[in-house]
Design a protein around this motif. Structure first.
Motif, PDB file in Angstrom:
ATOM      1  N   GLU A  31      14.399  -1.598  80.229  1.00 21.51           N
ATOM      2  CA  GLU A  31      14.837  -0.950  81.313  1.00 21.51           C
ATOM      3  C   GLU A  31      13.614  -0.823  82.298  1.00 21.51           C
ATOM      4  O   GLU A  31      13.410  -1.343  83.419  1.00 21.51           O
ATOM      5  N   ALA A  32      12.740  -1.723  81.654  1.00 24.65           N
ATOM      6  CA  ALA A  32      11.405  -2.199  82.564  1.00 24.65           C
ATOM      7  C   ALA A  32      11.302  -3.396  83.103  1.00 24.65           C
ATOM      8  O   ALA A  32      10.962  -3.178  84.260  1.00 24.65           O
ATOM      9  N   PHE A  33      12.268  -4.336  82.404  1.00 27.51           N
ATOM     10  CA  PHE A  33      12.470  -5.418  83.077  1.00 27.51           C
ATOM     11  C   PHE A  33      13.500  -5.389  84.170  1.00 27.51           C
ATOM     12  O   PHE A  33      13.043  -5.812  85.267  1.00 27.51           O
ATOM     13  N   ARG A  34      14.235  -4.379  83.686  1.00 26.09           N
ATOM     14  CA  ARG A  34      15.431  -4.358  85.131  1.00 26.09           C
ATOM     15  C   ARG A  34      14.476  -3.546  86.286  1.00 26.09           C
ATOM     16  O   ARG A  34      14.542  -4.098  87.436  1.00 26.09           O
ATOM     17  N   MET A  35      13.516  -2.389  86.169  1.00 24.12           N
ATOM     18  CA  MET A  35      12.794  -2.149  87.306  1.00 24.12           C
ATOM     19  C   MET A  35      11.951  -3.042  88.321  1.00 24.12           C
ATOM     20  O   MET A  35      11.811  -2.525  89.093  1.00 24.12           O
ATOM     21  N   ALA A  36      11.629  -3.709  87.419  1.00 27.47           N
ATOM     22  CA  ALA A  36      10.493  -4.934  87.858  1.00 27.47           C
ATOM     23  C   ALA A  36      11.272  -5.935  88.502  1.00 27.47           C
ATOM     24  O   ALA A  36      10.704  -7.158  89.252  1.00 27.47           O
ATOM     25  N   ALA A  86      -3.221  -7.529  89.795  1.00 29.43           N
ATOM     26  CA  ALA A  86      -3.719  -6.142  90.814  1.00 29.43           C
ATOM     27  C   ALA A  86      -3.167  -4.732  90.490  1.00 29.43           C
ATOM     28  O   ALA A  86      -2.063  -4.930  89.036  1.00 29.43           O
ATOM     29  N   ASP A  87      -3.039  -3.789  90.692  1.00 27.77           N
ATOM     30  CA  ASP A  87      -2.756  -1.744  89.787  1.00 27.77           C
ATOM     31  C   ASP A  87      -0.706  -2.511  89.812  1.00 27.77           C
ATOM     32  O   ASP A  87      -0.847  -2.857  90.909  1.00 27.77           O
ATOM     33  N   GLN A  88      -0.383  -2.096  88.798  1.00 25.19           N
ATOM     34  CA  GLN A  88       1.039  -2.384  88.585  1.00 25.19           C
ATOM     35  C   GLN A  88       1.954  -1.020  88.083  1.00 25.19           C
ATOM     36  O   GLN A  88       0.604  -0.191  87.621  1.00 25.19           O
ATOM     37  N   PRO A  89       2.578  -0.842  88.993  1.00 28.57           N
ATOM     38  CA  PRO A  89       3.569   0.651  87.888  1.00 28.57           C
ATOM     39  C   PRO A  89       3.611   0.843  86.077  1.00 28.57           C
ATOM     40  O   PRO A  89       3.472  -0.524  85.819  1.00 28.57           O
ATOM     41  N   SER A  90       3.687   1.481  85.900  1.00 28.82           N
ATOM     42  CA  SER A  90       3.727   2.035  84.192  1.00 28.82           C
ATOM     43  C   SER A  90       4.289   0.537  83.618  1.00 28.82           C
ATOM     44  O   SER A  90       4.171   0.381  82.570  1.00 28.82           O
ATOM     45  N   PHE A  91       5.685   0.526  84.360  1.00 28.85           N
ATOM     46  CA  PHE A  91       6.782  -0.099  83.509  1.00 28.85           C
ATOM     47  C   PHE A  91       5.834  -1.691  83.471  1.00 28.85           C
ATOM     48  O   PHE A  91       7.133  -2.911  82.901  1.00 28.85           O
ATOM     49  N   PHE A  92       4.703  -2.558  84.589  1.00 28.19           N
ATOM     50  CA  PHE A  92       4.881  -3.289  84.320  1.00 28.19           C
ATOM     51  C   PHE A  92       4.149  -4.254  82.800  1.00 28.19           C
ATOM     52  O   PHE A  92       5.323  -5.449  82.914  1.00 28.19           O
ATOM     53  N   VAL A  93       4.012  -3.690  82.403  1.00 27.18           N
ATOM     54  CA  VAL A  93       3.475  -4.408  81.178  1.00 27.18           C
ATOM     55  C   VAL A  93       4.656  -4.648  80.076  1.00 27.18           C
ATOM     56  O   VAL A  93       5.084  -6.051  79.805  1.00 27.18           O
ATOM     57  N   HIS A  94       5.750  -3.767  79.747  1.00 24.87           N
ATOM     58  CA  HIS A  94       7.126  -3.889  78.839  1.00 24.87           C
ATOM     59  C   HIS A  94       7.457  -5.519  79.817  1.00 24.87           C
ATOM     60  O   HIS A  94       8.425  -6.219  79.176  1.00 24.87           O
ATOM     61  N   ALA A  95       7.351  -5.025  81.396  1.00 20.97           N
ATOM     62  CA  ALA A  95       8.832  -5.853  81.607  1.00 20.97           C
ATOM     63  C   ALA A  95       7.973  -7.473  81.497  1.00 20.97           C
ATOM     64  O   ALA A  95       8.520  -8.923  81.846  1.00 20.97           O
ATOM     65  N   LYS A  96       6.718  -7.326  81.905  1.00 20.45           N
ATOM     66  CA  LYS A  96       5.483  -8.468  81.992  1.00 20.45           C
ATOM     67  C   LYS A  96       5.847  -9.910  80.115  1.00 20.45           C
ATOM     68  O   LYS A  96       5.829 -11.134  79.641  1.00 20.45           O
ATOM     69  N   TRP A  97       5.996  -8.021  79.013  1.00 26.73           N
ATOM     70  CA  TRP A  97       6.207  -9.133  77.125  1.00 26.73           C
ATOM     71  C   TRP A  97       7.796  -9.893  77.760  1.00 26.73           C
ATOM     72  O   TRP A  97       8.054 -10.583  77.182  1.00 26.73           O
TER      73      TRP A  97
END
Length: 126
Positions: A31-36, A86-97
């Motif tokens: 879901e995080a990657f989809r949102m990113a 820079a500041d990223q949405p909360s889902f960014f960490v999972h999406a970047k993984w």
């Protein structure tokens, strides 16, 4: 529930092995990657995003149906998006993984990646 991210197709894959380059991720990462992708691609690459997310309701994200030009444009845009500190949405960490551990490792195996001037969009190459 997990999801599957299909990056591409490896034509040099030995017989008997899956030629699809894909990785399973848990539902939070999916879901995080989809949102990113929606954040990074919806403005300038909406048609490509529609193709990539066509199977999202079956827990599939797939880059397989993109042509070489769209594939490389999307990859370059996502690479830029994930390089921002820079500041990223909360889902960014999972999406970047997902980007670092699922997408990037499979890029060099896809011939579309290499079709743009002989080196595709490898980081640091021009």
């Amino acid at each position: 529930m997990a999801g599957d991210i299909f990056v591409g197709f490896d034509k040099n894959c030995p017989p008997g092995k899956s030629a699809y380059n894909d990785g399973y991720v848990n539902s939070d990462v999916f879901e995080a990657f989809r949102m990113a992708m929606e954040a990074a691609l919806s403005k300038d690459f909406a048609p490509a995003l529609d193709i990539i997310l066509e199977g999202q309701y079956m827990n599939i994200i797939s880059f397989i149906d993109l042509d070489s030009e769209a594939f490389n444009a999307v990859i370059n845009t996502l690479r830029s998006y994930f390089s921002i500190d820079a500041d990223q949405p909360s889902f960014f960490v999972h999406a970047k993984w997902a980007w670092d551990n699922v997408i990037e490792p499979f890029l060099s195996k896809d011939e579309r990646y290499w079709s743009a001037g002989g080196h595709g969009c490898l980081p640091g190459m021009s």
